[in-house]
Design a protein around this motif. Structure first.
Motif, PDB file in Angstrom:
ATOM      1  N   LYS A  53       0.809  -1.222   0.000  1.00 55.00           N
ATOM      2  CA  LYS A  53       0.000   0.000   0.000  1.00 55.00           C
ATOM      3  C   LYS A  53       0.843   1.274   0.000  1.00 55.00           C
ATOM      4  O   LYS A  53       0.400   2.315   0.467  1.00 55.00           O
ATOM      5  N   SER A  54       2.035   1.193  -0.541  1.00 53.97           N
ATOM      6  CA  SER A  54       2.919   2.356  -0.536  1.00 53.97           C
ATOM      7  C   SER A  54       3.069   2.945  -1.926  1.00 53.97           C
ATOM      8  O   SER A  54       2.880   2.268  -2.933  1.00 53.97           O
ATOM      9  N   LYS A  55       3.412   4.212  -1.942  1.00 50.69           N
ATOM     10  CA  LYS A  55       3.796   4.880  -3.176  1.00 50.69           C
ATOM     11  C   LYS A  55       5.315   4.730  -3.277  1.00 50.69           C
ATOM     12  O   LYS A  55       6.015   4.826  -2.270  1.00 50.69           O
ATOM     13  N   LEU A  56       5.802   4.486  -4.476  1.00 51.50           N
ATOM     14  CA  LEU A  56       7.233   4.343  -4.705  1.00 51.50           C
ATOM     15  C   LEU A  56       7.646   5.327  -5.782  1.00 51.50           C
ATOM     16  O   LEU A  56       7.046   5.368  -6.861  1.00 51.50           O
ATOM     17  N   VAL A  57       8.658   6.132  -5.463  1.00 52.50           N
ATOM     18  CA  VAL A  57       9.197   7.100  -6.415  1.00 52.50           C
ATOM     19  C   VAL A  57      10.683   6.815  -6.543  1.00 52.50           C
ATOM     20  O   VAL A  57      11.363   6.586  -5.539  1.00 52.50           O
ATOM     21  N   MET A  58      11.192   6.822  -7.776  1.00 57.28           N
ATOM     22  CA  MET A  58      12.619   6.602  -8.020  1.00 57.28           C
ATOM     23  C   MET A  58      13.111   7.695  -8.957  1.00 57.28           C
ATOM     24  O   MET A  58      12.636   7.809 -10.079  1.00 57.28           O
ATOM     25  N   LYS A  59      14.056   8.500  -8.456  1.00 59.90           N
ATOM     26  CA  LYS A  59      14.572   9.628  -9.230  1.00 59.90           C
ATOM     27  C   LYS A  59      16.083   9.755  -9.051  1.00 59.90           C
ATOM     28  O   LYS A  59      16.641   9.287  -8.063  1.00 59.90           O
ATOM     29  N   SER A  60      16.690  10.465  -9.973  1.00 62.66           N
ATOM     30  CA  SER A  60      18.104  10.804  -9.843  1.00 62.66           C
ATOM     31  C   SER A  60      18.254  11.782  -8.684  1.00 62.66           C
ATOM     32  O   SER A  60      17.275  12.382  -8.222  1.00 62.66           O
ATOM     33  N   VAL A  61      19.487  11.973  -8.246  1.00 63.56           N
ATOM     34  CA  VAL A  61      19.732  12.906  -7.145  1.00 63.56           C
ATOM     35  C   VAL A  61      19.313  14.319  -7.554  1.00 63.56           C
ATOM     36  O   VAL A  61      18.603  15.008  -6.805  1.00 63.56           O
ATOM     37  N   ALA A  62      19.701  14.752  -8.734  1.00 57.41           N
ATOM     38  CA  ALA A  62      19.363  16.113  -9.186  1.00 57.41           C
ATOM     39  C   ALA A  62      17.853  16.304  -9.281  1.00 57.41           C
ATOM     40  O   ALA A  62      17.325  17.326  -8.829  1.00 57.41           O
ATOM     41  N   ASP A  63      17.137  15.331  -9.847  1.00 56.13           N
ATOM     42  CA  ASP A  63      15.680  15.445  -9.965  1.00 56.13           C
ATOM     43  C   ASP A  63      15.008  15.395  -8.593  1.00 56.13           C
ATOM     44  O   ASP A  63      13.983  16.046  -8.365  1.00 56.13           O
ATOM     45  N   SER A  64      15.583  14.651  -7.675  1.00 58.19           N
ATOM     46  CA  SER A  64      15.044  14.571  -6.312  1.00 58.19           C
ATOM     47  C   SER A  64      15.195  15.904  -5.598  1.00 58.19           C
ATOM     48  O   SER A  64      14.272  16.353  -4.899  1.00 58.19           O
ATOM     49  N   ILE A  65      16.344  16.522  -5.750  1.00 59.39           N
ATOM     50  CA  ILE A  65      16.580  17.839  -5.149  1.00 59.39           C
ATOM     51  C   ILE A  65      15.546  18.838  -5.673  1.00 59.39           C
ATOM     52  O   ILE A  65      14.928  19.577  -4.903  1.00 59.39           O
ATOM     53  N   LYS A  66      15.323  18.820  -6.994  1.00 60.15           N
ATOM     54  CA  LYS A  66      14.338  19.733  -7.594  1.00 60.15           C
ATOM     55  C   LYS A  66      12.945  19.468  -7.027  1.00 60.15           C
ATOM     56  O   LYS A  66      12.214  20.408  -6.685  1.00 60.15           O
ATOM     57  N   ALA A  67      12.567  18.206  -6.924  1.00 65.99           N
ATOM     58  CA  ALA A  67      11.227  17.854  -6.428  1.00 65.99           C
ATOM     59  C   ALA A  67      11.048  18.288  -4.976  1.00 65.99           C
ATOM     60  O   ALA A  67      10.021  18.881  -4.618  1.00 65.99           O
ATOM     61  N   ILE A  68      12.028  18.003  -4.136  1.00 66.76           N
ATOM     62  CA  ILE A  68      11.936  18.374  -2.715  1.00 66.76           C
ATOM     63  C   ILE A  68      11.901  19.895  -2.561  1.00 66.76           C
ATOM     64  O   ILE A  68      11.078  20.431  -1.820  1.00 66.76           O
ATOM     65  N   ASN A  69      12.781  20.584  -3.273  1.00 67.02           N
ATOM     66  CA  ASN A  69      12.834  22.043  -3.163  1.00 67.02           C
ATOM     67  C   ASN A  69      11.586  22.730  -3.709  1.00 67.02           C
ATOM     68  O   ASN A  69      11.215  23.805  -3.250  1.00 67.02           O
TER      69      ASN A  69
END
Length: 156
Positions: A53-69
């Motif tokens: 029942k979880s959501k799973l997201v897999m991203k590069s470090v750069a794309d993750s930084i953009k998403a979090i910010n």
């Protein structure tokens, strides 16, 4: 909301998918790693290990930084898993003050590493990077599973 950032060379496996996921009451596992982001086989394997029942997201470090910010991840209760200290350091530095603690869960023995616990093996450079994070106020600690006692990271 980021509930935990964990360094674990195995990424998503039983300890992450069951123990940490349940104890943290999260709904999302966010795998942050450049190699995984571009490897369909590894993505498929990780999808098989995620809690039902979880959501799973897999991203590069750069794309993750953009998403979090950007704030787009704020609506999720996230367990972020990175494969290496290098990934963790880049993610933490790139997101400013959004990540204030780092769990060291597993780094495999490699040539030139020092053993810090039964599951943590670090190069001198990795240990220095972690010590620098601590100096900037990031809580760095070792804990394999939630029931284990937390051990504060101390550079050797």
């Amino acid at each position: 909301m980021i509930k935990l950032v964990r360094v674990d060379h195995r990424l998503v496996h039983g300890q992450v998918a069951v123990s940490w996921f349940n104890s943290l009451d999260v709904n999302t596992i966010f795998v942050v790693n450049d190699d995984v982001a571009h490897d369909d086989f590894r993505k498929s394997a990780i999808r098989l290990a995620k809690p039902e029942k979880s959501k799973l997201v897999m991203k590069s470090v750069a794309d993750s930084i953009k998403a979090i910010n950007s704030g787009v991840t704020d609506k999720y209760k996230m367990l972020i898993v990175v494969e290496s200290v290098a990934d963790a350091v880049e993610l933490i530095k790139g997101t400013g003050d959004k990540i204030t603690s780092l769990n060291l869960g597993g780094t495999k023995p490699r040539e030139g590493t020092t053993n810090y616990s039964k599951t943590i093996n670090l190069t001198a450079e990795e240990a220095n990077e972690l010590a620098q994070l601590q100096q900037k106020g990031v809580n760095v600690w070792i804990q394999q599973v939630p029931n284990d006692e937390k051990q504060e990271f101390h550079k050797k």
